[in-house]
Motif scaffolding. Structure first.
Motif, PDB file in Angstrom:
ATOM      1  N   LEU A  12       0.850  -1.193   0.000  1.00  0.00           N
ATOM      2  CA  LEU A  12       0.000   0.000   0.000  1.00  0.00           C
ATOM      3  C   LEU A  12       0.883   1.240   0.000  1.00  0.00           C
ATOM      4  CD1 LEU A  12      -2.711  -1.014   2.641  1.00  0.00           C
ATOM      5  CD2 LEU A  12      -2.870  -1.130   0.150  1.00  0.00           C
ATOM      6  N   THR A  13       0.517   2.148  -0.844  1.00  0.00           N
ATOM      7  CA  THR A  13       1.225   3.431  -0.904  1.00  0.00           C
ATOM      8  C   THR A  13       0.191   4.532  -0.669  1.00  0.00           C
ATOM      9  OG1 THR A  13       2.804   2.520  -2.502  1.00  0.00           O
ATOM     10  CG2 THR A  13       2.708   4.922  -2.275  1.00  0.00           C
ATOM     11  N   VAL A  14       0.414   5.329   0.436  1.00  0.00           N
ATOM     12  CA  VAL A  14      -0.532   6.391   0.811  1.00  0.00           C
ATOM     13  C   VAL A  14       0.009   7.715   0.291  1.00  0.00           C
ATOM     14  CG1 VAL A  14      -1.703   7.591   2.685  1.00  0.00           C
ATOM     15  CG2 VAL A  14      -1.238   5.118   2.853  1.00  0.00           C
ATOM     16  N   GLY A  15      -0.798   8.328  -0.558  1.00  0.00           N
ATOM     17  CA  GLY A  15      -0.420   9.630  -1.075  1.00  0.00           C
ATOM     18  C   GLY A  15      -1.148  10.740  -0.327  1.00  0.00           C
ATOM     19  N   GLU A  16      -0.989  11.957  -0.807  1.00  0.00           N
ATOM     20  CA  GLU A  16      -1.625  13.096  -0.139  1.00  0.00           C
ATOM     21  C   GLU A  16      -3.128  12.997  -0.230  1.00  0.00           C
ATOM     22  OE1 GLU A  16      -1.628  17.990  -0.313  1.00  0.00           O
ATOM     23  OE2 GLU A  16      -0.161  16.840  -1.473  1.00  0.00           O
ATOM     24  N   ARG A  17      -3.618  12.552  -1.359  1.00  0.00           N
ATOM     25  CA  ARG A  17      -5.061  12.392  -1.505  1.00  0.00           C
ATOM     26  C   ARG A  17      -5.414  11.050  -2.186  1.00  0.00           C
ATOM     27  NH1 ARG A  17      -7.296  18.270  -3.607  1.00  0.00           N
ATOM     28  NH2 ARG A  17      -6.586  19.501  -1.788  1.00  0.00           N
ATOM     29  N   SER A  18      -4.538  10.064  -2.076  1.00  0.00           N
ATOM     30  CA  SER A  18      -4.795   8.790  -2.751  1.00  0.00           C
ATOM     31  C   SER A  18      -4.216   7.634  -1.948  1.00  0.00           C
ATOM     32  CB  SER A  18      -4.170   8.793  -4.156  1.00  0.00           C
ATOM     33  OG  SER A  18      -2.756   8.924  -4.050  1.00  0.00           O
ATOM     34  N   LEU A  19      -4.703   6.446  -2.270  1.00  0.00           N
ATOM     35  CA  LEU A  19      -4.213   5.206  -1.683  1.00  0.00           C
ATOM     36  C   LEU A  19      -3.992   4.201  -2.821  1.00  0.00           C
ATOM     37  CD1 LEU A  19      -3.541   3.593   0.880  1.00  0.00           C
ATOM     38  CD2 LEU A  19      -5.936   2.859   0.920  1.00  0.00           C
ATOM     39  N   ARG A  20      -2.756   3.749  -2.956  1.00  0.00           N
ATOM     40  CA  ARG A  20      -2.407   2.869  -4.091  1.00  0.00           C
ATOM     41  C   ARG A  20      -2.134   1.457  -3.578  1.00  0.00           C
ATOM     42  NH1 ARG A  20       2.796   3.707  -8.149  1.00  0.00           N
ATOM     43  NH2 ARG A  20       2.708   1.619  -9.100  1.00  0.00           N
ATOM     44  N   TYR A  21      -2.714   0.447  -4.297  1.00  0.00           N
ATOM     45  CA  TYR A  21      -2.492  -0.955  -3.975  1.00  0.00           C
ATOM     46  C   TYR A  21      -1.608  -1.578  -5.072  1.00  0.00           C
ATOM     47  CZ  TYR A  21      -6.454  -0.757  -0.713  1.00  0.00           C
ATOM     48  OH  TYR A  21      -7.302  -0.456   0.313  1.00  0.00           O
ATOM     49  N   ASP A  22      -0.561  -2.294  -4.686  1.00  0.00           N
ATOM     50  CA  ASP A  22       0.263  -3.104  -5.590  1.00  0.00           C
ATOM     51  C   ASP A  22       0.245  -4.545  -5.077  1.00  0.00           C
ATOM     52  OD1 ASP A  22       1.232  -1.127  -7.443  1.00  0.00           O
ATOM     53  OD2 ASP A  22       2.409  -0.323  -5.786  1.00  0.00           O
ATOM     54  N   ALA A  23      -0.267  -5.462  -5.910  1.00  0.00           N
ATOM     55  CA  ALA A  23      -0.383  -6.855  -5.494  1.00  0.00           C
ATOM     56  C   ALA A  23       0.451  -7.734  -6.428  1.00  0.00           C
ATOM     57  CB  ALA A  23      -1.829  -7.306  -5.518  1.00  0.00           C
ATOM     58  N   ALA A  24       1.150  -8.740  -5.870  1.00  0.00           N
ATOM     59  CA  ALA A  24       1.931  -9.721  -6.628  1.00  0.00           C
ATOM     60  C   ALA A  24       1.565 -11.108  -6.125  1.00  0.00           C
ATOM     61  CB  ALA A  24       3.423  -9.465  -6.465  1.00  0.00           C
ATOM     62  N   LEU A  25       1.127 -11.964  -7.013  1.00  0.00           N
ATOM     63  CA  LEU A  25       0.686 -13.308  -6.654  1.00  0.00           C
ATOM     64  C   LEU A  25       1.445 -14.342  -7.477  1.00  0.00           C
ATOM     65  CD1 LEU A  25      -3.207 -12.827  -6.484  1.00  0.00           C
ATOM     66  CD2 LEU A  25      -1.601 -12.949  -4.564  1.00  0.00           C
ATOM     67  N   ALA A  26       1.794 -15.471  -6.860  1.00  0.00           N
ATOM     68  CA  ALA A  26       2.398 -16.624  -7.549  1.00  0.00           C
ATOM     69  C   ALA A  26       1.573 -17.855  -7.200  1.00  0.00           C
ATOM     70  CB  ALA A  26       3.850 -16.814  -7.127  1.00  0.00           C
ATOM     71  N   LEU A  27       0.993 -18.504  -8.237  1.00  0.00           N
ATOM     72  CA  LEU A  27       0.133 -19.658  -8.036  1.00  0.00           C
ATOM     73  C   LEU A  27       0.834 -20.926  -8.531  1.00  0.00           C
ATOM     74  CD1 LEU A  27      -3.329 -18.251  -9.226  1.00  0.00           C
ATOM     75  CD2 LEU A  27      -2.395 -18.334  -6.905  1.00  0.00           C
ATOM     76  N   THR A  28       0.823 -21.976  -7.744  1.00  0.00           N
ATOM     77  CA  THR A  28       1.319 -23.297  -8.132  1.00  0.00           C
ATOM     78  C   THR A  28       0.140 -24.258  -8.139  1.00  0.00           C
ATOM     79  OG1 THR A  28       3.467 -22.844  -7.108  1.00  0.00           O
ATOM     80  CG2 THR A  28       2.928 -25.143  -7.579  1.00  0.00           C
ATOM     81  N   ILE A  29      -0.149 -24.843  -9.337  1.00  0.00           N
ATOM     82  CA  ILE A  29      -1.312 -25.706  -9.507  1.00  0.00           C
ATOM     83  C   ILE A  29      -0.826 -27.146  -9.602  1.00  0.00           C
ATOM     84  CG2 ILE A  29      -3.299 -26.226 -10.978  1.00  0.00           C
ATOM     85  CD1 ILE A  29      -3.215 -23.293 -11.877  1.00  0.00           C
ATOM     86  N   LEU A  30      -1.333 -28.004  -8.743  1.00  0.00           N
ATOM     87  CA  LEU A  30      -0.916 -29.399  -8.683  1.00  0.00           C
ATOM     88  C   LEU A  30      -2.096 -30.332  -8.966  1.00  0.00           C
ATOM     89  CD1 LEU A  30       1.282 -29.220  -5.438  1.00  0.00           C
ATOM     90  CD2 LEU A  30       2.027 -28.965  -7.814  1.00  0.00           C
ATOM     91  N   ARG A  31      -1.729 -31.582  -9.331  1.00  0.00           N
ATOM     92  CA  ARG A  31      -2.665 -32.684  -9.591  1.00  0.00           C
ATOM     93  C   ARG A  31      -3.419 -32.516 -10.902  1.00  0.00           C
ATOM     94  NH1 ARG A  31      -5.432 -34.299  -3.777  1.00  0.00           N
ATOM     95  NH2 ARG A  31      -3.508 -34.961  -2.720  1.00  0.00           N
ATOM     96  N   ARG A  32      -4.387 -31.625 -10.923  1.00  0.00           N
ATOM     97  CA  ARG A  32      -5.228 -31.492 -12.114  1.00  0.00           C
ATOM     98  C   ARG A  32      -5.117 -30.077 -12.666  1.00  0.00           C
ATOM     99  NH1 ARG A  32      -9.169 -35.382 -12.756  1.00  0.00           N
ATOM    100  NH2 ARG A  32     -10.499 -33.899 -13.851  1.00  0.00           N
ATOM    101  N   PRO A  33      -5.170 -29.924 -13.984  1.00  0.00           N
ATOM    102  CA  PRO A  33      -5.100 -28.581 -14.556  1.00  0.00           C
ATOM    103  C   PRO A  33      -6.397 -27.802 -14.332  1.00  0.00           C
ATOM    104  CG  PRO A  33      -5.489 -30.198 -16.276  1.00  0.00           C
ATOM    105  CD  PRO A  33      -5.241 -30.978 -15.014  1.00  0.00           C
ATOM    106  N   LEU A  34      -6.285 -26.491 -14.427  1.00  0.00           N
ATOM    107  CA  LEU A  34      -7.435 -25.584 -14.296  1.00  0.00           C
ATOM    108  C   LEU A  34      -7.657 -24.871 -15.613  1.00  0.00           C
ATOM    109  CD1 LEU A  34      -6.903 -23.944 -10.793  1.00  0.00           C
ATOM    110  CD2 LEU A  34      -8.552 -25.705 -11.404  1.00  0.00           C
ATOM    111  N   ASP A  35      -8.912 -24.716 -15.955  1.00  0.00           N
ATOM    112  CA  ASP A  35      -9.243 -23.959 -17.153  1.00  0.00           C
ATOM    113  C   ASP A  35      -9.199 -22.445 -16.901  1.00  0.00           C
ATOM    114  OD1 ASP A  35      -9.615 -26.291 -18.598  1.00  0.00           O
ATOM    115  OD2 ASP A  35     -11.739 -26.419 -18.049  1.00  0.00           O
ATOM    116  N   THR A  36      -9.734 -22.015 -15.755  1.00  0.00           N
ATOM    117  CA  THR A  36      -9.785 -20.590 -15.437  1.00  0.00           C
ATOM    118  C   THR A  36      -9.455 -20.386 -13.965  1.00  0.00           C
ATOM    119  OG1 THR A  36     -12.153 -20.711 -14.957  1.00  0.00           O
ATOM    120  CG2 THR A  36     -11.518 -20.091 -17.209  1.00  0.00           C
TER     121      THR A  36
END
Length: 268
Positions: A237-261
């Motif tokens: 989270l980055t708090v500005g003078e009149r704003s709030l900014r979100y930066d998200a980073a995700l890493a997903l590991t899928i096991l066993r069966r594949p996913l379509d979506t």
């Protein structure tokens, strides 16, 4: 029209039938009064025969073919069963003469049975060679049973190698038992793969190829059970003078069966 008369001499004794006259008199009608000092021609018999033969048309001599026999074409049709590929080879040999001739086959060709189409075709194997003996002009057909070993590695990839005869044309029709298998052919030739009942069908053109290696990889098996997802992420989270900014980073590991979506919900 004048005709040549072969004679010895007027007072010479007759020769045996197989003896040659020493002199030829031309023209023949003047033989009774021939006078060597007047108008007459005397030729040695060998010279006369050379002139005679050169004036006669010679029949065309038959041209000897460059080889006694040639391998026209073949087809290989078969299926892979376990660690063995069993194929049927149907081939055509063309004889170009009346005498026996030979056509060489690859010595490593695994023939387990041979059926000639006529008595003018015989197969012979020695310690180092494999040959077809052919007699008689025309086409000679045969069928043979060919076997090839199938090998595999730890990753599940399987392959086989076929030694091929030196024919003008050749075709392969092979059924691999794995459905949707990824097939490869070395060296590169014109080939197609199609789904078939009981597996995957490979069709290839092999004319002019001395050896071919066929490999295939069975499709990856889908594991049973539910999908397991491992997630690792961070939010900044980055708090500005009149704003709030979100930066998200995700890493997903899928096991066993594949996913379509995958759907991710973020805070408003």
């Amino acid at each position: 029209m004048r005709v040549l008369l072969l004679a010895l001499a007027l007072i010479a004794p007759l020769h045996a039938v197989d003896e040659l006259p020493p002199v030829v008199f031309v023209p023949f009608e003047e033989v009774p009064t021939v006078d060597p000092k007047k108008q007459a021609v005397f030729l040695p018999y060998e010279r006369f025969m050379a002139l005679w033969e050169s004036a006669r048309p010679k029949p065309d001599q038959p041209v000897k073919p460059p080889v006694g026999a040639a391998f026209n074409d073949y087809t290989l049709t078969g299926v892979v069963r376990g660690d063995l590929a069993e194929l049927t080879m149907a081939g055509t040999i063309t004889g170009l003469g009346t005498e026996w001739a030979t056509v060489a086959l690859p010595p490593t060709l695994g023939i387990s049975a041979f059926t000639p189409g006529d008595a003018g075709l015989v197969v012979e194997r020695t310690a180092t060679t494999l040959v077809l003996h052919v007699r008689g002009a025309g086409q000679h057909r045969f069928t043979a049973t060919v076997a090839a070993a199938v090998t595999g590695d730890a990753a599940g990839r399987r392959s086989l190698t076929l030694a091929l005869p030196a024919a003008a044309a050749g075709r392969l029709d092979l059924l691999v038992p794995q459905a949707d298998a990824a097939l490869s052919v070395t060296p590169a030739v014109a080939a197609t793969t199609t789904p078939a009942s009981g597996g995957t069908r490979l069709m290839a053109v092999l004319g002019g190829t001395a050896q071919v290696q066929i490999g295939w990889q069975p499709p990856a098996e889908v594991a049973t059970g539910e999908t397991v997802i491992l997630s690792d992420g961070e939010i900044r989270l980055t708090v500005g003078e009149r704003s709030l900014r979100y930066d998200a980073a995700l890493a997903l590991t899928i096991l066993r069966r594949p996913l379509d979506t995958v759907k991710i919900s973020l805070p408003a």
